[in-house]
Enzyme design. Structure first.
Site, PDB file in Angstrom:
ATOM      1  N   ASP A 248     -63.197 -19.534   1.045  1.00 54.95           N
ATOM      2  CA  ASP A 248     -61.938 -19.339   1.755  1.00 54.95           C
ATOM      3  C   ASP A 248     -62.241 -18.899   3.180  1.00 54.95           C
ATOM      4  OD1 ASP A 248     -59.338 -18.866   2.456  1.00 54.95           O
ATOM      5  OD2 ASP A 248     -58.872 -17.549   0.780  1.00 54.95           O
ATOM      6  N   HIS A 342     -53.792 -28.276  -0.446  1.00 54.21           N
ATOM      7  CA  HIS A 342     -53.635 -27.148   0.468  1.00 54.21           C
ATOM      8  C   HIS A 342     -54.403 -27.369   1.773  1.00 54.21           C
ATOM      9  CE1 HIS A 342     -52.872 -22.941   1.466  1.00 54.21           C
ATOM     10  NE2 HIS A 342     -54.140 -22.815   1.780  1.00 54.21           N
TER      11      HIS A 342
END
Length: 434
Positions: A248, A342
């Site tokens: 991330d 995403h």
């Protein structure tokens, strides 16, 4: 949780400092036995201090033995500078986010005195010294541990202090999003403080000092605790993972980017003038529905994100940093990176160039009665203008992000974070005394 997210972990203490800063020790003067600063100063080139080694005798620990002060403990960020600390520094292992409301009857004068106290405390603690008043000794034996303390102002602060004309337009309330399930008691606030450190006791020590400094001028509105991987725990530097197990932070803006300052910081000539070199922080508590997420197969999880779980590479191929090929299709003519993935939706080139610097913490606040973990992300993102940074991306996510089924936004706040304090200044002085 946009793909442009968490900064890479530090590989040494130098990455925790502001550009051009040094590791000079501060002048002496804590006055309490063997101070944290004295321990650091006595370490010399070898960096030796008292550690926690030693066996147990009965129910008491044996005296601590001298052990090297590791790079984790010796990392130091600078309080004074062009920007406040806690924005461009690397991720820290522990974090606390806390919002305050000014007490009834407290106004501009009381707020200025509070920011003066907080700034003095932050400067000392970030240097590895004791708090100026009634130090608790919680962090007595620790180094600075890359501690950063950052201060911001919420929308309501300006009315409470009679400074409505100085409230930035960029601080207008965020729009409502369909995915929001916000708890107002854990949202917003007149004042916001972000604390980060690579040691849990150092971080708690700072939190306690800030709370005590508030005195009768402000009361805690909400407080949240977070964590990240401790620097040095991986065999080589790498992008951090979140609680879903995904890398991330791959596309996070970097200070070396030519347009980094333009995207993240208010220019020196910006309006209002007191926000020069400052930034705007959006804070969101995002719960991850981990039980639902973990029921997905690895292939399904990767389709939701648009990246491989093992190494963060785009599903279109290559390595983590390979540009994503949005047009690549499989043998059936389907996009390799799904249209609702995403990572596809959050790309700046799909959002009018909107970008933000994400610097969040993970959190875990226990297990609900039904066995569901209350865990997720304390999302903190920085931008020169949230209406051009956070809002366009979140609106896009709101309309069709595959990840939205597995997360829930439970609290929200927007804060104006002024530029760094110069030597002899306190944070926000140009607003409160201008």
């Amino acid at each position: 949780m946009p793909d442009q997210s968490i900064p890479q972990a530090r590989t040494s203490d130098s990455a925790a400092r502001e550009p051009g800063s040094t590791a000079q020790e501060p002048a002496s003067g804590s006055g309490r036995g063997v101070s944290r600063r004295a321990l650091l100063g006595s370490a010399g080139a070898t960096g030796l201090v008292l550690g926690a080694a030693g066996g147990a005798v009965g129910y008491a620990s044996a005296p601590a033995q001298a052990t090297p002060l590791t790079s984790v403990g010796s990392g130091r960020a600078m309080f004074h500078g062009k920007h406040q600390p806690g924005i461009i520094e690397g991720l820290q292992a522990r974090g606390h986010l806390v919002a305050f409301d000014l007490a009834a009857g407290a106004g501009r004068k009381e707020a200025a005195a509070l920011l003066r106290r907080w700034s003095a405390t932050a400067e000392r603690l970030m240097a590895g010294e004791a708090a100026p008043h009634e130090d608790t000794d919680v962090a007595r034996d620790a180094g600075p541990s890359s501690l950063t303390i950052t201060f911001g102002f919420g929308h309501g602060f300006f009315a409470r202090t009679g400074l409505e004309k100085q409230r930035p337009g960029a601080l207008d309330p965020l729009p409502d999003f369909s995915s929001d399930h916000l708890d107002k008691a854990r949202s917003d606030g007149d004042l916001w403080v972000q604390i980060g450190a690579d040691d849990a006791l150092v971080a708690f020590h700072a939190l306690r000092a800030v709370q005590k400094d508030a005195g009768g001028a402000a009361r805690v509105r909400w407080q949240m605790n977070g964590f990240n991987r401790t620097p040095g725990t991986t065999a080589h530097p790498m992008t951090a993972r979140n609680l879903m197990g995904q890398l991330d932070g791959t596309r996070n803006p970097k200070p070396a980017d030519a347009d980094f300052d333009k995207r993240i910081f208010v220019p020196a000539s910006g309006e209002p003038a007191w926000m020069a070199n400052g930034s705007y922080a959006v804070v969101r508590r995002i719960r991850m529905l981990l039980d639902d997420w973990e029921k997905l197969s690895l292939t399904a999880q990767e389709a939701v994100i648009g990246r491989r779980k093992t190494d963060g590479a785009p599903l279109s191929g290559g390595t983590e940093t390979t540009p994503m090929d949005l047009e690549k299709a499989d043998a059936k003519g389907e996009y390799v990176v799904p249209v609702n993935a995403h990572a596809r939706i959050t790309r700046p080139d799909r959002n009018g160039g909107a970008a933000m610097l994400r610097r969040p913490f993970s959190y875990h606040d226990g297990i609900d009665a039904d066995g569901t973990p209350d865990a997720g992300l304390l999302f903190v993102c920085w931008q020169a203008d949230p209406l051009r940074g956070f809002v366009p991306v979140q609106r896009k996510l709101d309309r069709g992000d595959a990840l939205s089924r597995f997360i829930r936004h439970e609290s929200s706040g927007l804060f104006a974070v002024p530029g760094g304090a110069a030597d002899g200044e306190y944070v926000g002085q140009r607003l409160l005394e201008g």
